[in-house]
Scaffold this motif. Sequence first.
Motif, PDB file in Angstrom:
ATOM      1  N   TYR A 165      -8.327  -8.073  -4.949  1.00 52.82           N
ATOM      2  CA  TYR A 165      -8.274  -6.616  -4.906  1.00 52.82           C
ATOM      3  C   TYR A 165      -6.844  -6.172  -4.630  1.00 52.82           C
ATOM      4  O   TYR A 165      -6.285  -6.494  -3.576  1.00 52.82           O
ATOM      5  CB  TYR A 165      -9.223  -6.073  -3.835  1.00 52.82           C
ATOM      6  N   LEU A 166      -6.264  -5.453  -5.583  1.00 48.11           N
ATOM      7  CA  LEU A 166      -4.867  -5.058  -5.492  1.00 48.11           C
ATOM      8  C   LEU A 166      -4.737  -3.541  -5.411  1.00 48.11           C
ATOM      9  O   LEU A 166      -5.440  -2.796  -6.114  1.00 48.11           O
ATOM     10  CB  LEU A 166      -4.083  -5.561  -6.708  1.00 48.11           C
ATOM     11  N   LEU A 167      -3.834  -3.113  -4.559  1.00 48.80           N
ATOM     12  CA  LEU A 167      -3.531  -1.690  -4.432  1.00 48.80           C
ATOM     13  C   LEU A 167      -2.850  -1.204  -5.707  1.00 48.80           C
ATOM     14  O   LEU A 167      -1.970  -1.870  -6.249  1.00 48.80           O
ATOM     15  CB  LEU A 167      -2.603  -1.490  -3.232  1.00 48.80           C
ATOM     16  N   LYS A 168      -3.270  -0.044  -6.179  1.00 48.54           N
ATOM     17  CA  LYS A 168      -2.666   0.581  -7.354  1.00 48.54           C
ATOM     18  C   LYS A 168      -2.134   1.946  -6.951  1.00 48.54           C
ATOM     19  O   LYS A 168      -2.845   2.744  -6.342  1.00 48.54           O
ATOM     20  CB  LYS A 168      -3.690   0.720  -8.476  1.00 48.54           C
ATOM     21  N   GLN A 169      -0.869   2.227  -7.295  1.00 52.97           N
ATOM     22  CA  GLN A 169      -0.206   3.454  -6.875  1.00 52.97           C
ATOM     23  C   GLN A 169       0.274   4.241  -8.094  1.00 52.97           C
ATOM     24  O   GLN A 169       0.942   3.698  -8.971  1.00 52.97           O
ATOM     25  CB  GLN A 169       0.990   3.124  -5.979  1.00 52.97           C
ATOM     26  N   THR A 170      -0.050   5.528  -8.103  1.00 49.33           N
ATOM     27  CA  THR A 170       0.341   6.409  -9.201  1.00 49.33           C
ATOM     28  C   THR A 170       1.154   7.565  -8.638  1.00 49.33           C
ATOM     29  O   THR A 170       0.655   8.321  -7.802  1.00 49.33           O
ATOM     30  CB  THR A 170      -0.896   6.968  -9.929  1.00 49.33           C
ATOM     31  N   PRO A 171       2.410   7.724  -9.043  1.00 49.38           N
ATOM     32  CA  PRO A 171       3.229   8.802  -8.481  1.00 49.38           C
ATOM     33  C   PRO A 171       2.720  10.175  -8.874  1.00 49.38           C
ATOM     34  O   PRO A 171       2.208  10.378  -9.981  1.00 49.38           O
ATOM     35  CB  PRO A 171       4.624   8.537  -9.077  1.00 49.38           C
TER      36      PRO A 171
END
Length: 474
Positions: free
Chosen positions: A311-317
Amino acid sequence: MYYQEPHRPQIHFTPKENWINDPNGLVYFEGEYHLFYQRNPYGNDHDHMHWGHAVSSDLFHWEELDIALAPDELGTIFSGSAVVDKDNTSGLFEEGSGGLVAIFTHDGQSQQQSIAYSSDKGRTWKKYIGNPVIENTTIKDFRDPKVFWHKETEKWMMVLACGDHIQIYGSPNLIDWEYLSSFGKEYPSHEGVWECPDLVCLPIEGTDDSIWVLIVSMNEGGPNGGSAVQYFTGSFDGIFFRPNEQAEDPVKWADEGKDFYAAITWDNTAKTYWIGWMNNWEYAGEVPVSPWRSSMSLVRTLTVQQVKGDYLLKQTPVIPENQQKQLQEEPFTVQPSAYLEYEIKLPVTINVETKEIPNSGQWGFRLISDQEEIFTFHFDQEKDVYFFSRTAGILDFSKDFSKEITGSLKGQKVKNIFSILDQSSVEIFVNDGLSVSTNLFYPRGSIEKMQLYTEKEEVPFNGLSLEEYQSIWK
């Protein structure tokens, strides 16, 4: 003139002058996103800690307000959080009403947790007469409370940084706190003190499920040295956080760049947003800027994506729709040793969609100033890494201002690269934000060109877009 100084960010929050660090008290209330932060109103060093304050209606344009919390007989005001006590569980507001409650660390003879409350949208604050609400005389590092409402147990929860572990507390009213559990002593890494924790439930993309994520900042031992943010995924039952990871597993880094720290999430929002301090404790007091010191990252939306069983963190600006100059290019190919060049003016976003990435050799893009300074992002798919080289510009202010910074592609082919360039920073989001790298850089001149290149094999692209942005300070 304020906001026009060399290296002053134009689309990232900075104060008019003087020092800032950790974001604090992130909360949405009655149409405003509040950004509180560690603040020295008297100088450009980490001293005399107050809570500064800014507000926004869109998480992009900010208005700096007056100091929110100032030191008192219990000590200076260290990091913490804020919540909307809509049902007046604290009893601090008039009957039938609620308001904002800030939970923070008093740093005096020891570090203790206190609260303050506001009935006027955060413009003025009253400290609770019974502070501290969690006393401490035994633990040296006992700080940075992050509080949220846990609806399953109908209690307020607090995660608190305690040197080499996290403690979890529960409360019915934000005043009376009960110790529940601890986490982390057996988990890497402990090169530095654990700080600024957060515990948040995030959606798993492509499913109807969600997962708990425990976020911990660490002031030494980051992937490229110095401070960084790690995280754990798992479950939370209102008492214990239980991670999916085993104690011997590698650390997961939220951002593998050199300059993203103390990130926490907003309270009372439908989506989960967070923001980080864009600096590193190795050289935070020495960066060559004035009359302000330090800035915040752009706000990012958080989700989780399952990748190969992990499970990986996903970041969207968070970037508003742009009305400025735009350039879009249809599919094209870059040949070895033949630079494809574009003129740019900061701040700018660069969005590249890849097609077939070569398995050998390096490829990427270069930023070039009007003084022929070159800053390079290059990718190596075979080695599963990418690099940011900041070997040009102003470098002599600190021996720890690393010149080459690495990041992991996490076993994924590069599909897209979204980069945000400001006057002294770059935030790069690879594969829709599964891998992120945030870094400062200090060119002596003005960045005016971007070049795509490849060393060995041709690289086909599905497209490219460049968008220039107006300053948020105009």
